[in-house]
Structures are given as structure tokens and as C-alpha cells.
Design a protein around this motif. Structure first.
Motif, PDB file in Angstrom:
ATOM      1  N   GLU A  99       0.823  -1.202   0.000  1.00  0.00           N
ATOM      2  CA  GLU A  99       0.000   0.000   0.000  1.00  0.00           C
ATOM      3  C   GLU A  99       0.864   1.263   0.000  1.00  0.00           C
ATOM      4  O   GLU A  99       0.570   2.228  -0.699  1.00  0.00           O
ATOM      5  CB  GLU A  99      -0.920  -0.022   1.227  1.00  0.00           C
ATOM      6  N   ARG A 100       1.936   1.226   0.770  1.00  0.00           N
ATOM      7  CA  ARG A 100       2.794   2.411   0.838  1.00  0.00           C
ATOM      8  C   ARG A 100       3.544   2.614  -0.475  1.00  0.00           C
ATOM      9  O   ARG A 100       3.752   3.741  -0.905  1.00  0.00           O
ATOM     10  CB  ARG A 100       3.741   2.304   2.023  1.00  0.00           C
ATOM     11  N   ARG A 101       3.942   1.537  -1.107  1.00  0.00           N
ATOM     12  CA  ARG A 101       4.566   1.662  -2.433  1.00  0.00           C
ATOM     13  C   ARG A 101       3.605   2.372  -3.384  1.00  0.00           C
ATOM     14  O   ARG A 101       3.955   3.334  -4.053  1.00  0.00           O
ATOM     15  CB  ARG A 101       4.921   0.281  -2.978  1.00  0.00           C
ATOM     16  N   GLY A 106       4.350   5.539  -6.471  1.00  0.00           N
ATOM     17  CA  GLY A 106       3.578   5.685  -7.699  1.00  0.00           C
ATOM     18  C   GLY A 106       3.415   7.120  -8.173  1.00  0.00           C
ATOM     19  O   GLY A 106       3.811   7.452  -9.298  1.00  0.00           O
ATOM     20  N   PRO A 107       2.848   7.982  -7.317  1.00  0.00           N
ATOM     21  CA  PRO A 107       2.638   9.360  -7.748  1.00  0.00           C
ATOM     22  C   PRO A 107       3.933  10.095  -8.108  1.00  0.00           C
ATOM     23  O   PRO A 107       3.933  10.962  -8.981  1.00  0.00           O
ATOM     24  CB  PRO A 107       2.006  10.014  -6.515  1.00  0.00           C
ATOM     25  N   LEU A 108       5.027   9.720  -7.464  1.00  0.00           N
ATOM     26  CA  LEU A 108       6.310  10.357  -7.756  1.00  0.00           C
ATOM     27  C   LEU A 108       6.767   9.999  -9.170  1.00  0.00           C
ATOM     28  O   LEU A 108       7.179  10.867  -9.942  1.00  0.00           O
ATOM     29  CB  LEU A 108       7.344   9.882  -6.722  1.00  0.00           C
ATOM     30  N   ILE A 109       6.641   8.723  -9.518  1.00  0.00           N
ATOM     31  CA  ILE A 109       7.000   8.272 -10.865  1.00  0.00           C
ATOM     32  C   ILE A 109       6.165   9.009 -11.912  1.00  0.00           C
ATOM     33  O   ILE A 109       6.683   9.519 -12.907  1.00  0.00           O
ATOM     34  CB  ILE A 109       6.804   6.742 -10.998  1.00  0.00           C
ATOM     35  N   ASP A 110       4.863   9.089 -11.662  1.00  0.00           N
ATOM     36  CA  ASP A 110       3.972   9.762 -12.606  1.00  0.00           C
ATOM     37  C   ASP A 110       4.347  11.222 -12.792  1.00  0.00           C
ATOM     38  O   ASP A 110       4.375  11.745 -13.910  1.00  0.00           O
ATOM     39  CB  ASP A 110       2.520   9.667 -12.128  1.00  0.00           C
ATOM     40  N   ALA A 111       4.621  11.893 -11.657  1.00  0.00           N
ATOM     41  CA  ALA A 111       4.931  13.325 -11.728  1.00  0.00           C
ATOM     42  C   ALA A 111       6.218  13.572 -12.510  1.00  0.00           C
ATOM     43  O   ALA A 111       6.289  14.499 -13.330  1.00  0.00           O
ATOM     44  CB  ALA A 111       5.052  13.906 -10.313  1.00  0.00           C
ATOM     45  N   VAL A 139      15.669   6.484  -9.834  1.00  0.00           N
ATOM     46  CA  VAL A 139      15.702   5.968  -8.467  1.00  0.00           C
ATOM     47  C   VAL A 139      14.321   5.471  -8.041  1.00  0.00           C
ATOM     48  O   VAL A 139      14.198   4.389  -7.448  1.00  0.00           O
ATOM     49  CB  VAL A 139      16.209   7.032  -7.467  1.00  0.00           C
ATOM     50  N   SER A 140      13.280   6.212  -8.393  1.00  0.00           N
ATOM     51  CA  SER A 140      11.965   5.797  -7.916  1.00  0.00           C
ATOM     52  C   SER A 140      11.455   4.570  -8.667  1.00  0.00           C
ATOM     53  O   SER A 140      10.824   3.699  -8.061  1.00  0.00           O
ATOM     54  CB  SER A 140      10.970   6.960  -7.925  1.00  0.00           C
ATOM     55  N   VAL A 141      11.747   4.486  -9.947  1.00  0.00           N
ATOM     56  CA  VAL A 141      11.381   3.278 -10.688  1.00  0.00           C
ATOM     57  C   VAL A 141      12.145   2.074 -10.124  1.00  0.00           C
ATOM     58  O   VAL A 141      11.579   1.000  -9.937  1.00  0.00           O
ATOM     59  CB  VAL A 141      11.659   3.431 -12.206  1.00  0.00           C
ATOM     60  N   PHE A 142      13.410   2.287  -9.818  1.00  0.00           N
ATOM     61  CA  PHE A 142      14.216   1.215  -9.225  1.00  0.00           C
ATOM     62  C   PHE A 142      13.612   0.742  -7.895  1.00  0.00           C
ATOM     63  O   PHE A 142      13.405  -0.454  -7.675  1.00  0.00           O
ATOM     64  CB  PHE A 142      15.656   1.697  -9.005  1.00  0.00           C
ATOM     65  N   ALA A 143      13.276   1.695  -7.036  1.00  0.00           N
ATOM     66  CA  ALA A 143      12.700   1.349  -5.731  1.00  0.00           C
ATOM     67  C   ALA A 143      11.381   0.607  -5.921  1.00  0.00           C
ATOM     68  O   ALA A 143      11.101  -0.394  -5.256  1.00  0.00           O
ATOM     69  CB  ALA A 143      12.491   2.611  -4.903  1.00  0.00           C
ATOM     70  N   THR A 146      12.029  -2.946  -7.224  1.00  0.00           N
ATOM     71  CA  THR A 146      12.616  -3.755  -6.154  1.00  0.00           C
ATOM     72  C   THR A 146      11.536  -4.244  -5.199  1.00  0.00           C
ATOM     73  O   THR A 146      11.420  -5.438  -4.912  1.00  0.00           O
ATOM     74  CB  THR A 146      13.641  -2.920  -5.364  1.00  0.00           C
ATOM     75  N   LEU A 147      10.720  -3.285  -4.754  1.00  0.00           N
ATOM     76  CA  LEU A 147       9.647  -3.648  -3.836  1.00  0.00           C
ATOM     77  C   LEU A 147       8.655  -4.605  -4.480  1.00  0.00           C
ATOM     78  O   LEU A 147       8.247  -5.593  -3.866  1.00  0.00           O
ATOM     79  CB  LEU A 147       8.901  -2.388  -3.387  1.00  0.00           C
ATOM     80  N   THR A 148       8.307  -4.332  -5.723  1.00  0.00           N
ATOM     81  CA  THR A 148       7.361  -5.195  -6.422  1.00  0.00           C
ATOM     82  C   THR A 148       7.888  -6.626  -6.486  1.00  0.00           C
ATOM     83  O   THR A 148       7.159  -7.576  -6.199  1.00  0.00           O
ATOM     84  CB  THR A 148       7.107  -4.675  -7.848  1.00  0.00           C
TER      85      THR A 148
END
Lengths: 168, 168
Positions: A99-101, A106-111, A139-143, A146-148
Motif C-alpha cells: 500500500e505504501r509503495r 507511484g505518484p512520484l513516478i507519474d509526476a 531511483v523511484s522506478v528502481f525502488a 525492487t519492492l514489487t
DNA sequence: TATTTTTTTCAAAATATTTTGAAAATTCAA
DNA sequence: TTGAATTTTCAAAATATTTTGAAAAAAATA
């Protein structure tokens, strides 16, 4: 320390910590109450146990279901809805991480994508700006990936793979 | 989209997202302003750029230094203090992860330990309670160790080790 | 269908957090 | 030292979030 006291401390602590990580206090308290409850509980029982209003209980129960942390249980012969928490703590941790991911990464990647799409690197200044946007995007796509990957795996694999990585 | 517009959008977005993850809006805005700034900036410049008070700027600059996201720069011949952001986004991400681990996981581990220490498993109910406390303890210590190990490693190792793990 | 029970909604109230700005403290130069 | 420039503090004000509780909606029963 007696059991009642310990349970109250647990519920109180969980509620306080939750506010540190962007989850509201009542939602965390209801969650911990249900986590410790031997049986499923209905709204009235939660209201009287935590001394909070019906509206508040209802709203937070729905949020907890959205987070996948509790389930609705329909008991035969009972009109009221009962709720029970997921007791497998690995599953709970996975749900929270998932949920936190979704909410935080998510919104950071989109922005960042919107900014990349919206601006052309036709000056040195714009290139510099896009460099930062691209770095954050990477970095955010990587994170996120990784989490996924971690969350797709079952918990045993999760544990053992980490042990392998960090013991070598 | 022109550069000024894109930068404003970046600062605004960063500020909005931050509230989703327990960081205050102004702190995030100052951070992004400095991240995009070609030079270091002083308090007055930040005040006028973001239209916020001196006290607010001061307080959030100190918080950003605590988080290790910006540095104080003393320019020769200048009385005022200047601030510059860490531009290496991997380092930024690591700092944020480190700080959040400390704030979010640390207190949870301590609280569970206190409960474990304070209660004896002399009844079935207490055993059941301690089972949950122990599970949460295990998961949070695991998460803490995992993050710590990741953060100790340098970024190249970080990337390559994940690729190794997830490609097999 | 009408009645009762239960759940949901949401505007207003309560509470919590953030921001301001002026006063106090600190720093620096002469 | 003194005095001006700068930073820090913190009580009060502004803003944001959470909670309440009564009314509306929905669901179950008779």
C-alpha cells in the motif's frame, strides 16, 4: 505487567507510532485491537472498547479493509457485521509495504514522467533540470521494481533470499 | 512548458507528495527549491522565492540538515549563511531511507522489546499475546537489518546485487 | 409493504499541526 | 567592548486533519 495492561500499552503504542508514519491514530488503534482480539468484533464493541464514535469506527474499518489488513466476517444468525484482522504478520507487513509503495512511490513516478514529457532539452538550463528529473525517475522506478519483486515472492523465499544476499 | 513553469510544478508536486509520506510541505518545498537551484541560497532568498516567513525557513532548514539532505555553506566575505542541497539522487534516496528507518522502525522494535520484557508467558492468553508481539518483533528486526545492510553498501553494489537476486 | 436494525455520510466541532513574526540570542566587525 | 547584522525561539494565529453525532440510506425482517 498484566495482560490487560500490556494489551492497552500495545494498542496505545501502535496508535502513537502510526502517526509518525502517515497513518491515523484511530485506524492503527482499531487495527491493533482486532489484531489482539481472540474473536471478530462488531462496530459497537469497537466503539465501547476504544471510546470513539460510530462514524469514526465505520470510516476507519473501511480504510483498514482497503489496506487489506482486516476482513469482514458475516456470522450466521447475526445482523451486525463482524471484523477480523489478518493475523499472519508477514502478510500484514507485505500489505503495508504494498500500500505504501502504491501511495508514496507511484505518484512520484507519474509526476516525473509528466515533467519529462512536457519539457524539451533545448537549453543548457533545461538539460540540467531534466538531469535531476531523470535521476529521480530512475531511483523511484528502481525502488518500485525492487519492492514489487520482493512482494511477489512468498515470504519464505523472501527471507531466504535476503539471507543469501547478505551473508555472502 | 517553460523552465520556470516546470520548476514551479516540480516544487509544488514535491511539496504535495511529501505530506503523503509524513514530511511537511514546506520542508519538501525548500528541499526541492535547493535541489533545482544552480547556486546555494540564503534564508532571505528562500523566503521571497517561496513566500514564507523567516521562522518557518529557519526551522525547516535545520530539519533538512538533520535529515542530511542539505549542507550549510559559508561563503567568504558573506555574513549570511548559504545552503546547498545534496545533488546526488542516490545519496538523497539513501539519506531519506536511513532517516525513515530510524524514525519508523526503531521505535517499533523498542516498544515490542519492552512488552516482551514486561510480561511472563504464564497463561495461554499471555502466550498468545506474546506470539503476536514476537512476530512483529521478528518482522521489524528483519526489515531493519535488511535496510541497514542495503544502506551500508555503495550504490553500484546496491544496484548489481538486486539485479543478481531478481534475475535468478 | 411497513417497520426495525444497521451502516454510511457529511457538516460542524474538536483537535493537531504548521506558520507567522516579533523579541531574544548569537555572531561578527570595528 | 559596542552596535549592527543575522539567526533562533516560541506564543499566538492560521491552517489542516480528525472526530463526532445525527440524519439519510441501505439492508434485513416480518
Amino acid at each position: 505487567m498484566e495482560l490487560k495492561e500490556a494489551k492497552d500499552k500495545f494498542i496505545h503504542t501502535w496508535g502513537t507510532l502510526a502517526t509518525q508514519w502517515g497513518i491515523n491514530r484511530t485506524m492503527a488503534q482499531i487495527h491493533s485491537l482486532l489484531l489482539l482480539a481472540p474473536k471478530s468484533m462488531n462496530a459497537d464493541e469497537i466503539m465501547s472498547e476504544l471510546q470513539i464514535s460510530r462514524g469514526n469506527v465505520n470510516m476507519n474499518l473501511r480504510d483498514l479493509m482497503d489496506w487489506g489488513l482486516i476482513y469482514k466476517q458475516l456470522l450466521p444468525g447475526e445482523r451486525k457485521e463482524y471484523f477480523i484482522a489478518e493475523k499472519d504478520i508477514w502478510k500484514v507487513a507485505k500489505q503495508i509495504a504494498k500500500e505504501r509503495r502504491r501511495r508514496e512511490i507511484g505518484p512520484l513516478i507519474d509526476a516525473m514522467q509528466d515533467l519529462k514529457d512536457g519539457i524539451k532539452p533545448d537549453t543548457a538550463e533545461k538539460e540540467e533540470f531534466l538531469k535531476i528529473v531523470n535521476d529521480i525517475s530512475t531511483v523511484s522506478v528502481f525502488a518500485d521494481n525492487t519492492l514489487t519483486s520482493l512482494l511477489k515472492a512468498d515470504e519464505n523465499w523472501l527471507v531466504s533470499s535476503f539471507i543469501k544476499v547478505f551473508n555472502r
